[in-house]
Design a protein around this motif. Structure first.
Motif, PDB file in Angstrom:
ATOM      1  N   ASN A 126      65.511  11.535  64.163  1.00  0.00           N
ATOM      2  CA  ASN A 126      66.794  11.864  64.807  1.00  0.00           C
ATOM      3  C   ASN A 126      67.963  11.493  63.909  1.00  0.00           C
ATOM      4  O   ASN A 126      68.959  12.223  63.821  1.00  0.00           O
ATOM      5  N   PHE A 127      67.843  10.349  63.211  1.00  0.00           N
ATOM      6  CA  PHE A 127      68.887   9.925  62.282  1.00  0.00           C
ATOM      7  C   PHE A 127      68.994  10.885  61.101  1.00  0.00           C
ATOM      8  O   PHE A 127      70.083  11.288  60.700  1.00  0.00           O
ATOM      9  N   ALA A 128      67.841  11.275  60.551  1.00  0.00           N
ATOM     10  CA  ALA A 128      67.831  12.150  59.373  1.00  0.00           C
ATOM     11  C   ALA A 128      68.384  13.530  59.684  1.00  0.00           C
ATOM     12  O   ALA A 128      69.011  14.166  58.836  1.00  0.00           O
ATOM     13  N   PHE A 129      68.157  14.004  60.922  1.00  0.00           N
ATOM     14  CA  PHE A 129      68.600  15.351  61.301  1.00  0.00           C
ATOM     15  C   PHE A 129      69.938  15.352  62.029  1.00  0.00           C
ATOM     16  O   PHE A 129      70.401  16.407  62.458  1.00  0.00           O
ATOM     17  N   ASN A 130      70.550  14.183  62.152  1.00  0.00           N
ATOM     18  CA  ASN A 130      71.743  14.044  62.988  1.00  0.00           C
ATOM     19  C   ASN A 130      72.885  14.964  62.575  1.00  0.00           C
ATOM     20  O   ASN A 130      73.573  15.543  63.419  1.00  0.00           O
ATOM     21  N   ASN A 131      73.099  15.124  61.261  1.00  0.00           N
ATOM     22  CA  ASN A 131      74.239  15.904  60.773  1.00  0.00           C
ATOM     23  C   ASN A 131      73.884  17.344  60.410  1.00  0.00           C
ATOM     24  O   ASN A 131      74.684  18.040  59.795  1.00  0.00           O
ATOM     25  N   ILE A 132      72.706  17.779  60.802  1.00  0.00           N
ATOM     26  CA  ILE A 132      72.298  19.150  60.515  1.00  0.00           C
ATOM     27  C   ILE A 132      72.659  20.045  61.696  1.00  0.00           C
ATOM     28  O   ILE A 132      72.315  19.744  62.843  1.00  0.00           O
ATOM     29  N   GLU A 133      73.364  21.118  61.410  1.00  0.00           N
ATOM     30  CA  GLU A 133      73.800  22.015  62.460  1.00  0.00           C
ATOM     31  C   GLU A 133      72.613  22.687  63.141  1.00  0.00           C
ATOM     32  O   GLU A 133      71.580  22.945  62.530  1.00  0.00           O
ATOM     33  N   GLU A 134      72.786  22.984  64.442  1.00  0.00           N
ATOM     34  CA  GLU A 134      71.760  23.708  65.170  1.00  0.00           C
ATOM     35  C   GLU A 134      71.695  25.154  64.689  1.00  0.00           C
ATOM     36  O   GLU A 134      72.715  25.777  64.416  1.00  0.00           O
ATOM     37  N   VAL A 135      70.488  25.671  64.587  1.00  0.00           N
ATOM     38  CA  VAL A 135      70.291  27.070  64.226  1.00  0.00           C
ATOM     39  C   VAL A 135      69.950  27.834  65.496  1.00  0.00           C
ATOM     40  O   VAL A 135      68.926  27.569  66.139  1.00  0.00           O
ATOM     41  N   GLN A 136      70.813  28.759  65.877  1.00  0.00           N
ATOM     42  CA  GLN A 136      70.661  29.435  67.162  1.00  0.00           C
ATOM     43  C   GLN A 136      69.553  30.486  67.152  1.00  0.00           C
ATOM     44  O   GLN A 136      68.768  30.595  68.071  1.00  0.00           O
ATOM     45  N   GLU A 137      69.502  31.300  66.107  1.00  0.00           N
ATOM     46  CA  GLU A 137      68.586  32.439  66.079  1.00  0.00           C
ATOM     47  C   GLU A 137      67.239  32.055  65.473  1.00  0.00           C
ATOM     48  O   GLU A 137      66.899  32.472  64.372  1.00  0.00           O
ATOM     49  N   VAL A 138      66.472  31.269  66.182  1.00  0.00           N
ATOM     50  CA  VAL A 138      65.128  30.899  65.738  1.00  0.00           C
ATOM     51  C   VAL A 138      64.113  31.723  66.531  1.00  0.00           C
ATOM     52  O   VAL A 138      64.145  31.724  67.758  1.00  0.00           O
ATOM     53  N   PRO A 139      63.224  32.444  65.856  1.00  0.00           N
ATOM     54  CA  PRO A 139      62.237  33.274  66.570  1.00  0.00           C
ATOM     55  C   PRO A 139      61.404  32.445  67.541  1.00  0.00           C
ATOM     56  O   PRO A 139      61.017  31.312  67.255  1.00  0.00           O
ATOM     57  N   LYS A 140      61.131  33.033  68.690  1.00  0.00           N
ATOM     58  CA  LYS A 140      60.308  32.352  69.686  1.00  0.00           C
ATOM     59  C   LYS A 140      58.825  32.460  69.355  1.00  0.00           C
ATOM     60  O   LYS A 140      58.033  31.606  69.733  1.00  0.00           O
ATOM     61  N   ASN A 141      58.470  33.534  68.673  1.00  0.00           N
ATOM     62  CA  ASN A 141      57.065  33.763  68.355  1.00  0.00           C
ATOM     63  C   ASN A 141      56.750  33.385  66.912  1.00  0.00           C
ATOM     64  O   ASN A 141      57.584  33.534  66.026  1.00  0.00           O
ATOM     65  N   LEU A 142      55.543  32.918  66.699  1.00  0.00           N
ATOM     66  CA  LEU A 142      55.057  32.550  65.380  1.00  0.00           C
ATOM     67  C   LEU A 142      54.047  33.587  64.912  1.00  0.00           C
ATOM     68  O   LEU A 142      53.411  34.247  65.727  1.00  0.00           O
ATOM     69  N   PRO A 143      53.878  33.710  63.575  1.00  0.00           N
ATOM     70  CA  PRO A 143      54.553  32.970  62.494  1.00  0.00           C
ATOM     71  C   PRO A 143      55.913  33.561  62.167  1.00  0.00           C
ATOM     72  O   PRO A 143      56.226  34.687  62.544  1.00  0.00           O
ATOM     73  N   PHE A 144      56.742  32.766  61.420  1.00  0.00           N
ATOM     74  CA  PHE A 144      57.984  33.290  60.872  1.00  0.00           C
ATOM     75  C   PHE A 144      58.323  32.537  59.595  1.00  0.00           C
ATOM     76  O   PHE A 144      57.715  31.510  59.277  1.00  0.00           O
ATOM     77  N   VAL A 145      59.285  33.078  58.859  1.00  0.00           N
ATOM     78  CA  VAL A 145      59.652  32.545  57.548  1.00  0.00           C
ATOM     79  C   VAL A 145      61.113  32.105  57.573  1.00  0.00           C
ATOM     80  O   VAL A 145      61.965  32.767  58.173  1.00  0.00           O
ATOM     81  N   ILE A 146      61.389  30.967  56.931  1.00  0.00           N
ATOM     82  CA  ILE A 146      62.754  30.460  56.803  1.00  0.00           C
ATOM     83  C   ILE A 146      63.159  30.510  55.336  1.00  0.00           C
ATOM     84  O   ILE A 146      62.454  29.981  54.473  1.00  0.00           O
ATOM     85  N   GLU A 147      64.273  31.135  55.064  1.00  0.00           N
ATOM     86  CA  GLU A 147      64.862  31.129  53.726  1.00  0.00           C
ATOM     87  C   GLU A 147      66.107  30.258  53.761  1.00  0.00           C
ATOM     88  O   GLU A 147      67.033  30.520  54.520  1.00  0.00           O
ATOM     89  N   THR A 148      66.127  29.207  52.966  1.00  0.00           N
ATOM     90  CA  THR A 148      67.286  28.327  52.934  1.00  0.00           C
ATOM     91  C   THR A 148      67.273  27.516  51.647  1.00  0.00           C
ATOM     92  O   THR A 148      66.207  27.234  51.087  1.00  0.00           O
ATOM     93  N   LYS A 149      68.468  27.130  51.183  1.00  0.00           N
ATOM     94  CA  LYS A 149      68.578  26.250  50.022  1.00  0.00           C
ATOM     95  C   LYS A 149      68.508  24.775  50.436  1.00  0.00           C
ATOM     96  O   LYS A 149      68.433  23.897  49.589  1.00  0.00           O
TER      97      LYS A 149
END
Length: 294
Positions: A126-149
């Motif tokens: 919770n501490f490590a993720f505290n300052n990370i913004e919420e991502v609204q459009e996350v697929p409900k079904n798996l699998p999926f791919v995340i592209e991010t730096k």
């Protein structure tokens, strides 16, 4: 462990104490509540319910952080049900097998240790993720791919999905695994967190084998056109992975964006080796909106 034994049956209490002391525990036996030192911390309390229910309640409340095992002569609401509701861990019926009592003590000691470790890890996450913004459009079904730096964003998504699915996470690195069989992890959430390391042939093979499994893939590079949902996240205000040497201005900009919500302007400018006025000027130059509270 430091163990308190409250039982009016002296012979039984001494027998229990001898067995536990043989295993390196420190035992204190008392026959009634008046003999208890309530200022002492006990890891375990073995509590006879032959004493008054009010005294049982008082002891349970006072040693609420201890493992409390009830020593009962018979089972009813007063001797078992109510004490368990008050916070006792478990009970054992007299006469009992000594090994069974010892097993219960170590079972709950291990459970308490694991619970504390789990709480520590959860607090850290919770501490490590505290300052990370919420991502609204996350697929409900798996699998999926995340592209991010910023892989931390992907990590947060994976932990949130695992919590929603009530699954453990299996972390897989393509630096160490050249072949992956998703069927080996069918009861887990498979997280491939460095997809960008794999060669094209390996990527294609993985993408062709994960169709029916709970898999999330993270890539720090564009994976191109694929058959699965893809989440592309631009990290606008977090410290991201960089693959080149930054200019001084780019470095200052990155540091201000990443840490202005953590440090006040006085401390931030001091750490950057510039004045507060210079910090203000750079915010204006870079078009960085000042966070509230700074």
């Amino acid at each position: 462990m430091n163990i308190l034994i409250l039982d009016e049956e002296v012979y039984l209490a001494q027998k229990v104490a001898m067995r536990l002391q043989e295993e390196g525990n420190n035992c204190t036996h008392v026959a009634n509540i008046k003999e208890i030192d309530f200022t002492t911390n006990y890891n375990v309390v073995l509590l006879s319910t032959n004493i008054s229910s009010s005294d049982v309640h008082k002891i349970i409340v006072n040693f609420k952080n201890s493992i409390i095992i009830l020593l009962v002569s018979y089972i009813n609401d007063t001797t078992v049900t109510k004490p368990l509701k008050d916070g006792a861990s478990d009970y054992i019926v007299k006469p009992f097998i000594m090994d069974e009592l010892v097993r219960k003590i170590y079972h709950y000691e291990e459970f308490k240790r694991l619970k504390q470790n789990n709480n520590n890890l959860e607090n850290y996450i919770n501490f490590a993720f505290n300052n990370i913004e919420e991502v609204q459009e996350v697929p409900k079904n798996l699998p999926f791919v995340i592209e991010t730096k910023d892989q931390r964003i992907a990590d947060k998504i994976v932990f949130d999905v695992a919590k929603r699915l009530n699954k453990t996470i299996k972390f897989i690195s393509l630096e160490k695994h050249t072949k992956i069989n998703p069927n080996d992890f069918k009861d887990e959430l498979l997280y491939i967190y460095d997809f960008h390391y794999a060669k094209k042939a390996s990527k294609d093979l993985i993408l062709n084998t994960i169709f029916d499994y709970d898999v999330i893939i993270c890539s720090l590079e564009d994976v191109g056109k694929i058959q699965y949902p893809k989440v592309t996240i631009e990290s606008s205000n977090k410290l991201s992975v960089v693959d080149s040497i930054l200019t001084i201005n780019d470095y200052v900009k990155l540091m201000v964006i990443s840490f202005q919500n953590k440090y006040p302007d006085t401390e931030l400018s001091r750490r950057l080796g510039i004045s507060r006025k210079s910090l203000w000027e750079k915010r204006k130059k870079f078009g960085i909106e000042k966070n509230r509270g700074n």
